[in-house]
Design an enzyme around this catalytic site. Structure first.
Site, PDB file in Angstrom:
ATOM      1  CG  ASN A 166      -1.837   1.149   1.312  1.00 55.93           C
ATOM      2  OD1 ASN A 166      -1.770   2.058   0.488  1.00 55.93           O
ATOM      3  ND2 ASN A 166      -2.710   1.139   2.299  1.00 55.93           N
ATOM      4  NE  ARG A 188      -6.006   1.804  -0.222  1.00 55.92           N
ATOM      5  CZ  ARG A 188      -5.940   3.019   0.299  1.00 55.92           C
ATOM      6  NH1 ARG A 188      -4.788   3.482   0.754  1.00 55.92           N
ATOM      7  NH2 ARG A 188      -7.000   3.754   0.373  1.00 55.92           N
ATOM      8  CG  HIS A 245     -13.265   3.724   3.060  1.00 55.09           C
ATOM      9  ND1 HIS A 245     -14.108   4.702   3.560  1.00 55.09           N
ATOM     10  CD2 HIS A 245     -12.013   4.078   3.391  1.00 55.09           C
ATOM     11  CE1 HIS A 245     -13.387   5.630   4.166  1.00 55.09           C
ATOM     12  NE2 HIS A 245     -12.112   5.269   4.074  1.00 55.09           N
ATOM     13  NE  ARG A 304     -10.651  13.053   3.692  1.00 55.07           N
ATOM     14  CZ  ARG A 304     -10.561  11.735   3.630  1.00 55.07           C
ATOM     15  NH1 ARG A 304     -11.639  10.982   3.573  1.00 55.07           N
ATOM     16  NH2 ARG A 304      -9.388  11.156   3.617  1.00 55.07           N
ATOM     17  CD  GLU A 329      -9.017  -0.971   4.159  1.00 56.73           C
ATOM     18  OE1 GLU A 329      -8.611  -0.643   5.298  1.00 56.73           O
ATOM     19  OE2 GLU A 329      -9.268  -0.162   3.269  1.00 56.73           O
TER      20      GLU A 329
END
Ligand code: AMP
Length: 399
Positions: free
Chosen positions: A7, A91, A180, A241, A384
């Site tokens: 990743n 990823r 996601h 955010r 993940e």
């Protein structure tokens, strides 16, 4: 088969080696400050103490070189040679409309990932640096790209289209994509297993609540809507955010404070969310502590956060027209007993009833709803890396 999962960020790189027969993690690590003074690799072999090496790394190829050294090290390594690694799973953040599932990396795929870089300018180029470095150093090993957006490609056009002139979709592919996806897919598969159903028969609302956060409505195992959009800014209130807001707020603030587009972008991505409302922190642990200590803005941030989750949850229950379970996952979803309580409070009339004793748990795959809850509530720690490794091993096994 042993699979290396990568990743890659612009100056950091996370990795894991998994043994797929047992789905166990043999080692994991993090490289930080790539291309910056003070480059460092943290490597942990299962059952051993962390091994830290500070060594100059001028680029991603240098970084992968040090990862390979760590993986083949006689004390901290997990393979005697890199030939034992059957595949590498990368990823990749954005697969645009091109990829609805993971794919073997070819020159054509690299071209497509590059074309999607416009939509994820901070992420796709960094992901590509990691892929290229691995290709150079492991030229014979098959590589697979696993996209954050892929799981959401089953969304119907009515869910992904923005109500702006259609030509912006046609010309620039401005639409909702969602992120996601690897996490939503992983918890969907686990939820199906926990419910004793085939994944094609499960209807779920999956709540990935971490520093970034998104909900997904999953019908018959496929995503029909998700709360993030063109970028990960849309939807829930997050650590820093804003999530959804009246787009006119931008115009109003730009006029009031003479802000540039870049400044607005920074405000919405880095200075908003629970950090912006509370003024305390972007980390929910700090915000919860401040709220418990009587800080009214911290309390407001948490209340607003829970309300926004309820807003999407209610909408998704309406879209699903029948739901087997709600799933909580990621940092906050897995660990915050009180946030799960706040979100589920008052949803009893919808058939959603939390069991306070069962909810008193962190980071464990378990049912947390009351026995008489019509819709089950599940806690499923996301994984993940395992999802990336499984997709990768599946694709490589079929070559
Ligand atoms: P993630 O992005 O999935 O790694 O989630 C990270 C976020 O989870 C952190 O920023 C925290 O806000 C939140 N988190 C982790 N542990 C806890 C906890 N015990 N209580 C509340 N929030 C937590």
């Amino acid at each position: 088969m042993k699979v290396l999962v990568i990743n890659c960020g612009s100056s950091s790189l996370k990795y894991q080696v998994l043994e797929m027969e047992t789905e166990s993690v043999l080692c994991k690590g993090l490289v930080e400050r790539i291309g910056i003074e003070g480059s460092v690799i943290n490597h942990t072999k299962a059952g051993m103490d962390k091994f830290v090496l500070t060594v100059p790394m001028k680029d991603h190829k240098d970084a992968i070189g040090h990862v390979i050294d760590a993986l083949t090290d006689k004390d901290h390594g997990v393979v005697s040679s890199m030939d034992e690694i059957g595949a590498v799973g990368h990823r990749v953040v954005h697969g645009g409309e091109t990829y609805a599932s993971s794919v073997l990396i070819t020159d054509e795929v690299m071209k497509a990932i590059n074309e999607c870089a416009d939509l994820a300018p901070l992420h796709n180029p960094a992901n590509m640096l990691g892929i290229r470095a691995c290709q150079e150093l492991m030229p014979k090993t098959p590589m697979v790209a696993v996209f954050d957006t892929a799981f959401h490609q089953t969304m119907p056009a009515s869910a992904y289209i923005y109500a702006i002139p259609y030509e912006y979709y046609e010309n620039y592919k401005v639409r909702r994509y969602g992120f996601h996806g690897t996490s939503h897919k992983y918890v969907t598969e686990r939820a199906a297993a926990m419910l004793g159903k085939d994944v094609k028969d499960v209807n779920l609302v999956t709540c990935h609540l971490g520093n970034g956060a998104s909900l997904a409505a999953v019908k018959n195992g496929a995503c029909i809507d998700t709360s993030m959009g063109l970028t990960p800014l849309e939807g829930l209130i997050m650590g820093t955010r804003s999530g959804i807001l009246d787009p006119a707020v931008l115009v109003y603030l730009a006029n009031k404070e003479n802000l540039s587009i870049d400044q607005l972008n920074t405000i919405l991505n880095k200075k908003s969310g629970v950090q912006g409302i509370s003024g305390v922190s972007s980390d929910f642990r700090d915000v919860e502590e401040a709220a418990n200590g009587g800080n009214a803005r911290a309390r407001l941030a948490l209340d607003a956060y829970a309300e926004r989750v309820k807003f999407y949850l209610g909408g998704y229950l309406a879209k699903l027209n029948g739901c087997d379970a709600i799933v909580f996952t990621a940092g906050l979803g897995e660990n915050s007993i009180t946030m799960r309580e706040s979100i589920c409070k008052g949803l009893e009339s919808l058939g959603i009833k939390l069991d306070p004793a069962k909810n008193n748990v962190r980071g464990k795959e378990t049912v947390i709803s009351a026995d008489d809850s019509k819709i089950k509530i599940l806690l499923i720690p996301t994984n993940e890396e395992l999802m990336i490794a499984k997709d990768t091993a599946g694709i490589v096994a079929s070559l």
